[in-house]
Motif scaffolding. Structure first.
Motif, mmCIF file in Angstrom:
data_model
loop_
_atom_site.group_PDB
_atom_site.id
_atom_site.type_symbol
_atom_site.label_atom_id
_atom_site.label_comp_id
_atom_site.label_asym_id
_atom_site.label_seq_id
_atom_site.Cartn_x
_atom_site.Cartn_y
_atom_site.Cartn_z
ATOM 1 N N GLU A 94 0.845 -1.211 0.000
ATOM 2 C CA GLU A 94 0.000 0.000 0.000
ATOM 3 C C GLU A 94 0.874 1.252 0.000
ATOM 4 N N GLU A 102 -9.982 -5.972 1.353
ATOM 5 C CA GLU A 102 -9.118 -6.585 0.336
ATOM 6 C C GLU A 102 -9.865 -7.664 -0.447
ATOM 7 N N HIS A 127 -4.648 -2.143 -8.279
ATOM 8 C CA HIS A 127 -5.349 -2.914 -7.249
ATOM 9 C C HIS A 127 -5.916 -4.227 -7.750
ATOM 10 N N ASP A 129 -4.623 -6.684 -4.973
ATOM 11 C CA ASP A 129 -5.596 -7.085 -3.969
ATOM 12 C C ASP A 129 -6.030 -8.538 -4.116
ATOM 13 N N HIS A 143 -3.445 -9.674 -1.825
ATOM 14 C CA HIS A 143 -3.718 -9.198 -0.460
ATOM 15 C C HIS A 143 -4.871 -9.956 0.185
HETATM 16 FE FE LIG Z 1 -4.672 -3.861 -0.983
#
Ligand SMILES: [Fe+2]
Ligand SMILES: [Fe+2]
Length: 365
Positions: A181, A247, A277, A281, A284
């Motif tokens: 991030e 996430e 992202h 993500d 993540h």
């Molecule tokens: Fe993230």
């Protein structure tokens, strides 16, 4: 006179009041720290705390003192006892509303990661992302970006409050997520800076906190829920659950947001934040559910319920946020407190975007 360069990084300008409580706080913050009236906020009982403009702004005013502070406001207000007491009164009302919204305590039957996956699978909110991908016009997309700027310009900060409160596997996993991030320590890769480029491309003010005044209560609530969890060690499980849900519901919507901007004719500078992202993500999500929340609950099993509460609260407030935007747009109205200003010319002072990776060297034969 030109604006100071660090306006990009805060502190933000104090917002305008939205009712008696926020008016009292805004007025107090303009002066050196002093005691507030002892009965301020006593008996506070708004009909709907999550969409109450006065309550949410009051909380936001108090919380911001723990982030970048407010322009011209004495930094000692951060720990002024009577302001903290007022914040606590507001928080009791807000937390109770979140618990009512989520319903009965959630107990994971088959481990916390499975419980999180169930919550996310059952999340049947209106699809704001689909609307932004397929139908939203430029005015609506700019509004969406304005709402989200309150968070994205300090992306990841609220969850960093958990770091000193954890040890072991959950801490290691959180550090792994937060490192991404924060762009692995590179300013031009920090997600907050990528988002600043999106704001700039859309002709919107890129300064930290520039859009707080036009953000309605429900938008502030999406931020306040993170601050509430982040600033209370007893809610560290909820904070990690919130991040996990965040996430786990990020990758596909971000693909849609990027596609929506491309449909509207925007370039890769505008879409970079969202494109970044999609893959980040997806990774993540796994770290957050299994390593972070799973790791926390292995060490502190009693926190499983809190993890799911935090996830469910985050998802529920986000559903209210999405419904607000879609309802307003369906009625032909702005979703902001006042419509977004006309576009500013893009500026050149933004940090440079990461260079495209050089092509791989030819294979040796
Ligand atoms: Fe993230
Ligand atoms: Fe991010």
């Amino acid at each position: 006179m030109s604006e100071p360069a660090d306006r990009r990084y805060g502190p933000a300008t104090l917002p305008r009041e939205r009712g008696p409580l926020s008016a009292a706080v805004v007025e107090a913050l303009r002066h050196p720290p002093h005691d507030l009236p002892a009965d301020l906020g006593v008996g506070l009982d708004p009909a709907d705390p999550i969409t109450d403009e006065d309550l949410q702004l009051t909380l936001f005013l108090c919380y911001e003192l723990h982030y970048r502070g407010w322009l011209g406001v004495d930094e000692s207000w951060e720990w002024q006892p009577t302001l903290l007491a007022l914040r606590a009164r507001c928080e009791r009302v807000f937390e109770a509303a979140l618990r009512r919204l989520v319903g009965a305590p959630l107990v994971p039957a088959a481990g916390v990661a499975a419980g999180l996956a169930e919550l996310v699978a059952a999340d049947d909110g209106p699809s704001l992302a689909a609307t932004l991908q397929r139908r939203a016009d430029l005015t609506q997309f700019r509004e969406f970006v304005v709402h989200r700027s309150v968070y994205h310009l300090r992306e990841a900060d609220p969850h960093s409050w958990a770091l000193p409160r954890l040890g072991g596997p959950a801490k290691a996993a959180l550090v792994e997520i937060q490192t991404d991030e924060y762009g692995n320590g590179r300013l031009d890769r920090m997600h907050a800076e990528l988002f600043r480029c999106t704001l700039d491309r859309l002709g919107l003010d890129t300064a930290y906190g520039a859009h707080v005044d036009v953000a309605p209560a429900v938008t502030l609530a999406t931020n306040n829920v993170m601050s509430l969890f982040g600033l209370h060690r007893r809610l560290r499980g909820a904070l990690l659950g919130h991040l996990a849900a965040f996430e786990m519901t990020s990758s596909l919507p971000n693909r849609r947001y990027g596609n929506g901007l491309r449909r509207l004719g925007f370039d890769e500078v505008a879409t970079r934040f969202y494109d970044e992202h999609v893959e980040a993500d997806a990774v993540h999500e796994q770290i957050a559910a299994h390593d972070m929340c799973g790791g926390l609950v292995r060490v502190e099993p009693a926190l499983a319920e809190d993890v799911l509460f935090g996830a469910a609260a985050g998802l529920a407030v986000d559903r209210l946020f999405a419904a607000h935007l879609l309802d307003r747009w369906a009625a032909g109205r702005s979703s902001l407190r006042t419509p977004a200003p006309p576009a500013l010319p893009p500026r050149v002072s933004l940090v440079a975007l990461p260079a495209v990776a050089p092509p791989a060297p030819p294979a040796l034969v």
